[in-house]
Design an enzyme around this catalytic site. Structure first.
Site, PDB file in Angstrom:
ATOM      1  CG  HIS A   1      32.750  78.417  28.855  1.00 38.60           C
ATOM      2  ND1 HIS A   1      32.014  79.207  29.727  1.00 38.60           N
ATOM      3  CD2 HIS A   1      31.878  77.491  28.380  1.00 38.60           C
ATOM      4  CE1 HIS A   1      30.771  78.769  29.762  1.00 38.60           C
ATOM      5  NE2 HIS A   1      30.653  77.719  28.960  1.00 38.60           N
TER       6      HIS A   1
ATOM      7  CG  ASP B   1      34.165  71.780  61.834  1.00 39.87           C
ATOM      8  OD1 ASP B   1      34.066  71.481  60.635  1.00 39.87           O
ATOM      9  OD2 ASP B   1      34.729  72.803  62.228  1.00 39.87           O
TER      10      ASP B   1
ATOM     11  CD1 TRP C   1      34.758  69.748  28.058  1.00 38.92           C
ATOM     12  CD2 TRP C   1      35.374  68.991  30.052  1.00 38.92           C
ATOM     13  NE1 TRP C   1      33.951  68.694  28.369  1.00 38.92           N
ATOM     14  CE2 TRP C   1      34.297  68.209  29.588  1.00 38.92           C
ATOM     15  CE3 TRP C   1      35.924  68.692  31.306  1.00 38.92           C
ATOM     16  CZ2 TRP C   1      33.758  67.160  30.325  1.00 38.92           C
ATOM     17  CZ3 TRP C   1      35.374  67.635  32.031  1.00 38.92           C
ATOM     18  CH2 TRP C   1      34.301  66.889  31.548  1.00 38.92           C
TER      19      TRP C   1
ATOM     20  CB  SER D   1      41.495  70.591  45.974  1.00 42.77           C
ATOM     21  OG  SER D   1      40.293  71.136  46.435  1.00 42.77           O
ATOM     22  CB  SER D   2      37.988  67.147  44.024  1.00 39.57           C
ATOM     23  OG  SER D   2      37.839  68.361  43.360  1.00 39.57           O
TER      24      SER D   2
ATOM     25  CG  HIS E   1      29.128  59.436  32.278  1.00 39.53           C
ATOM     26  ND1 HIS E   1      28.647  60.201  31.250  1.00 39.53           N
ATOM     27  CD2 HIS E   1      28.057  59.182  33.073  1.00 39.53           C
ATOM     28  CE1 HIS E   1      27.352  60.373  31.396  1.00 39.53           C
ATOM     29  NE2 HIS E   1      26.966  59.766  32.483  1.00 39.53           N
TER      30      HIS E   1
ATOM     31  CD  GLU F   1      33.624  66.326  37.496  1.00 46.68           C
ATOM     32  OE1 GLU F   1      34.146  65.590  38.352  1.00 46.68           O
ATOM     33  OE2 GLU F   1      33.404  67.531  37.670  1.00 46.68           O
TER      34      GLU F   1
ATOM     35  CE1 TYR G   1      24.064  60.554  35.985  1.00 48.82           C
ATOM     36  CE2 TYR G   1      26.052  59.442  35.277  1.00 48.82           C
ATOM     37  CZ  TYR G   1      24.730  59.762  35.074  1.00 48.82           C
ATOM     38  OH  TYR G   1      24.081  59.317  33.960  1.00 48.82           O
TER      39      TYR G   1
ATOM     40  CB  SER H   1      15.615  65.701  47.238  1.00 50.16           C
ATOM     41  OG  SER H   1      15.879  65.144  45.986  1.00 50.16           O
TER      42      SER H   1
ATOM     43  CG  HIS I   1      27.398  57.504  27.101  1.00 50.56           C
ATOM     44  ND1 HIS I   1      26.574  57.256  28.186  1.00 50.56           N
ATOM     45  CD2 HIS I   1      27.991  58.685  27.380  1.00 50.56           C
ATOM     46  CE1 HIS I   1      26.677  58.231  29.051  1.00 50.56           C
ATOM     47  NE2 HIS I   1      27.530  59.118  28.585  1.00 50.56           N
ATOM     48  CG  HIS I   2      31.231  60.653  27.157  1.00 52.02           C
ATOM     49  ND1 HIS I   2      30.717  61.924  27.206  1.00 52.02           N
ATOM     50  CD2 HIS I   2      30.828  60.047  28.304  1.00 52.02           C
ATOM     51  CE1 HIS I   2      30.050  62.084  28.343  1.00 52.02           C
ATOM     52  NE2 HIS I   2      30.103  60.966  29.024  1.00 52.02           N
TER      53      HIS I   2
ATOM     54  CB  THR J   1      17.622  59.968  35.875  1.00 49.83           C
ATOM     55  OG1 THR J   1      18.918  59.358  35.927  1.00 49.83           O
ATOM     56  CG2 THR J   1      17.776  61.457  35.884  1.00 49.83           C
TER      57      THR J   1
ATOM     58  CE  LYS K   1      18.042  60.621  42.795  1.00 53.71           C
ATOM     59  NZ  LYS K   1      18.816  61.577  43.540  1.00 53.71           N
TER      60      LYS K   1
ATOM     61  NE  ARG L   1      31.550  69.920  22.482  1.00 56.95           N
ATOM     62  CZ  ARG L   1      31.684  68.933  23.355  1.00 56.95           C
ATOM     63  NH1 ARG L   1      31.463  67.705  22.984  1.00 56.95           N
ATOM     64  NH2 ARG L   1      32.026  69.182  24.600  1.00 56.95           N
TER      65      ARG L   1
END
Lengths: 202, 606
Positions: free
Chosen positions: B84, B113, B147, B177-178, B261, B263, B265, B276, B310-311, B336, B339, B458
């Site tokens: 998941h 293009d 994950w 790919s990314s 991290h 990721e 963002y 926006s 922080h993780h 953040t 915004k 968790r």
């Protein structure tokens, strides 16, 4: 990217005035910096953490690698001369230097094969200890990059022999050169970190 | 407008029709290099994986609906939450973002293009193959390491079998790919802007795509290395994560979160870009403080590389490291917050039209504030030690990634659907979708805050009665089914509007950006002549852009089968690795070489 694509795209309008292909290579090199930076950090973090030998000081030979390092640096010089020859349209020198660049790269790779074989005979392997794991993965990935560069440059050399690499394709050679110089610069760092700094931590 | 020659070949008006842009057989889609078609392929594939990941979530919720339930076995439960999470992040939200990058960025900057159309096709096929490879694991053994697959749970000793192998090989394909897509979009935005489209005139969505692209280019190598070291450990017996050999399992956590991290963002910035765009359009007012919103996004990108630990507060990095990462984490909340105030100020005094895209964008703001606030709470290590690995964290990141990213992406789907298809979606069905989704989402995830603070861990398979977990878990399960139900309205609306929706016209929302200046759907060459841009809001400003009349149809790159060939070669390499057939490795390497050479020597224009 193909010759046809190169010719078609190089003359297109771009916002920065730089060809997109060249910018792509620079951005890719940025990503590669992070890649090798992470591998080098891993090597340094694990330096001196071996629970059993052989240890770096038992195996690493600075004189031998100094020679192959010199050969690789000379290949960068050949690359510069190859690009210069292509830009000036000097067909003969293009062929000479475009051959010498990957040839010197192959000598470097040969040195790596000799070194790896020697280490393997001395009992070092990926699974022997952390030195084996980190050393083979780090230098192995660099060797793989050199191999890709050698194939790329030999392809260009064959193109030059077929007379299909004139001054209008100098950008193609320049981009291959960017890659090749980057791979050489990475080796300068690896040479320093692995071979010259081997006694700093242990 | 058109010369007789162009009119004979393909009348300009004819090319505006649905068929002109999206017609043709299967082969034309397989070989397509058109960024709009690739965007649609990305979008449909990502929505499919979104549904699959959602079904996995529903089974998880069924298992947790009451104490000691036995809907699935503990082993399958572990596989479900692993798949998941991996699916939603790598196969649903990221590629949905990529779908918008593909379809919109060239339109927003006035390009025909992307910079490398074939590379773009390659990114899509590799993403598809990576997703299929990962999902084929259900036929053998699905990964079950979570994950973020912490070492040394992923070692051969603790995870024998193929599950983890499928996981890291699949992620390597998806990562490549990314990376390729990100390189492509970074160069496209920097180099293919129409004359006058200065950086500080670019639409916010394009800006956030640029920031996201650089995050991907610089963050993915860390996980590539982490996964490679894991592969060396599992396939060749290396010692990287083997404690007995002196290896350090925390190294994996660092490598994973240095990627992981940024990721976060990568997942949220595209949604912020969409919001926006949507808020100014439905307030009929330019974005308030445009430069500040841009700089905030860039700042988030930079600081995003300095908060990863922080993780890991609970790992025991020591007070100095914890303090530094606590401080950077609190600092990143500032841009953040900036915004959010800018979006609110944009709405202030505007002529607000409460259409469905606006509702989703507004839902994004509210839900993201809740997720952001709980994020600031566990930026403080003492608080985090209470909350980490509890359902509080599950609540937090679903408010950010579902309440944030998914609401934002759906705002984008409703907003640009008319541009992509030429049809308007039903407002009524859209509003049903929004309100049911909002209510279902909050019933599902809000109780998880309390469950976490009460101590529910968790990833727990089940819980005992009498712990006080039952009622709120039941509520969450009911909420999750309401949430899933709301998407039936979306898919009904999505497919029905294709047939019966009203014609959208060029600019149904009276929006300001360049993509609304061309027909819906756009012709395959986007702009018959390249516009010159003179304003940040070209369609609103007086004389905001200029487009000379066309005299011929522009030549576009021809389709190519090499991208899918090359991607298939890499898929074959992954299959060879997982089946441990050396000869197959040889075959796939040869295949990759042939495809790379075929690609290199094929001209773009034929």
């Amino acid at each position: 990217m193909s010759q046809g694509e190169a010719a078609a795209l190089d003359h297109e309008y771009t916002t920065t005035g730089q060809p997109s292909r060249k910018m792509l290579m620079w951005a890719f090199i940025g990503s590669e910096c992070m890649f090798f930076g992470t591998l080098i950090t891993t090597y340094l973090v694990y330096h001196g953490h071996n629970v059993q030998g052989p240890y770096p000081k038992d195996l690493l030979s600075v004189p031998f690698i100094s020679v192959t390092t010199f050969v690789l640096l000379m290949s960068s010089l050949m690359m510069v001369l190859a690009l210069s020859a292509v830009q000036r349209g000097q067909k003969k020198w293009t062929r000479v230097y475009l051959f010498l660049t990957p040839f010197l790269g192959m000598i470097f790779l040969g040195g790596q094969v000799i070194e790896f074989t020697h280490f393997a005979h001395s009992g070092l392997s990926l699974s022997r200890n952390l030195f084996g794991s980190t050393f083979f993965v780090l230098t192995g990935f660099h060797g793989a990059h050199v191999t890709v560069g050698v194939i790329w440059l030999l392809t260009l050399w064959v193109q030059s022999l077929r007379g299909k690499l004139g001054p209008e394709h100098s950008l193609t050679v320049e981009i291959a050169g960017l890659y090749w110089h980057f791979v050489d610069v990475v080796w300068v760092v690896l040479f320093t970190v692995i071979y010259l700094m081997q006694g700093v931590h242990t | 407008m058109a010369t007789s020659e162009a009119a004979l070949r393909a009348p300009m008006s004819g090319a505006h029709s649905h068929e002109g842009t999206y017609g043709g057989g299967i082969w034309s889609w397989i070989t397509t290099v058109d960024h709009k078609r690739i965007g649609i392929l990305y979008g449909l594939t990502a929505l499919t994986f979104f549904v699959i990941g959602g079904i996995e979530a529903l089974i998880i919720r069924l298992q947790l609906h009451g104490p000691n339930a036995g809907i699935v076995s503990p082993e399958v439960y572990n596989q479900l939450f692993t798949m998941h999470g991996t699916t939603m992040i790598f196969l649903a939200v990221m590629p949905l973002g990529a779908a918008f990058f593909n379809f919109l960025v060239p339109l927003q900057i006035g390009a025909r293009d992307v910079a490398f159309p074939r590379l773009n096709a390659f990114s899509y096929w590799l993403f598809l193959f990576g997703g299929l490879f990962l999902y084929s694991s259900w036929f053998f053994q699905a990964p079950d390491g979570g994950w973020f697959g912490y070492a040394n749970l992923t070692s051969l000793q603790y995870s024998p079998g193929l599950g983890i192998d499928f996981w890291f090989l699949g992620l390597q394909l998806l990562g490549l790919s990314s990376l390729v897509a990100a390189l492509n979009f970074a160069i496209t935005i920097l180099n293919l802007r129409a004359p006058g489209m200065k950086l500080m005139r670019m639409p916010l969505f394009t800006w956030m795509t640029l920031v996201t692209s650089f995050l991907m280019v610089l963050a993915f190598p860390a996980i590539t290395v982490g996964l490679t070291l894991l592969m060396m450990d599992r396939f060749f017996g290396a010692d990287f994560y083997r404690v007995a050999a002196g290896g350090d399992v925390v190294l994996w956590q660092h490598l994973f979160w240095i990627f992981g991290h940024p990721e976060v963002y990568i997942l949220i910035l595209p949604a912020m870009g969409i919001v926006s765009e949507v808020i100014p359009t439905f307030s009929q007012k330019p974005l308030f403080g445009y430069p500040v919103v841009v700089y905030s996004g860039v700042l988030i990108g930079f600081i995003g590389f300095g908060v990863w630990a922080h993780h890991m507060f609970a790992v025991g990095l020591g007070p100095i490291a914890n303090s530094v990462f606590s401080a950077t984490t609190m600092i990143i909340a500032i841009p953040t917050g900036v915004k959010i105030f800018n979006w609110l100020a944009t709405m202030w005094g505007g002529k607000i039209k409460v259409k469905v895209p606006f509702l989703f964008a507004f839902g994004f703001i509210i839900m993201f504030i809740i997720g952001g606030l709980s994020g600031v709470m566990h930026a403080s290590p003492p608080a985090d030690l209470q909350q980490t690995d509890s359902y509080f964290v599950v609540a937090h990141f679903h408010y950010v990634l579902f309440g944030g990213s998914v609401f934002g992406l759906f705002a984008g789907i409703y907003y640009w659907y008319p541009k992509i298809t030429g049809k308007l979606m039903s407002e009524t069905l859209g509003k049903w979708h929004f309100w049911l989704m909002l209510i279902g989402f909050n019933i599902t995830f809000f109780p998880m805050h309390f469950l976490g603070l009460q101590g529910m861990p968790r990833r727990t398979y089940t819980y005992e009665p009498g712990l006080g977990f039952h009622d709120m878990n039941l509520a969450a399960t009911v909420g999750s089914f309401l949430l899933a139900f709301s998407f039936l309205f979306f898919f009904w609306n999505f497919f029905r509007s294709l047939k019966t929706g009203d014609e959208a016209g060029d600019n149904p929302w009276n929006a300001a950006t360049l993509e609304w200046s061309i027909p819906s759907p756009p012709p395959h060459y986007n702009f018959d002549t390249v516009p010159t841009v003179r304003s940040r809001d070209p369609l609103w400003a007086e004389d905001g852009y200029e487009k000379p009349p066309a005299d011929h149809e522009p030549e576009m790159p021809a389709g190519s089968a090499w991208p899918i060939c090359l991607a298939a070669g890499l898929l074959l390499l992954a299959i060879a690795a997982i089946s441990s057939h050396l000869w197959l490795v040889g075959v796939s390497v040869l295949w990759i070489f042939i495809a790379a050479y075929g690609w290199s020597f094929q001209p773009v224009y034929r």
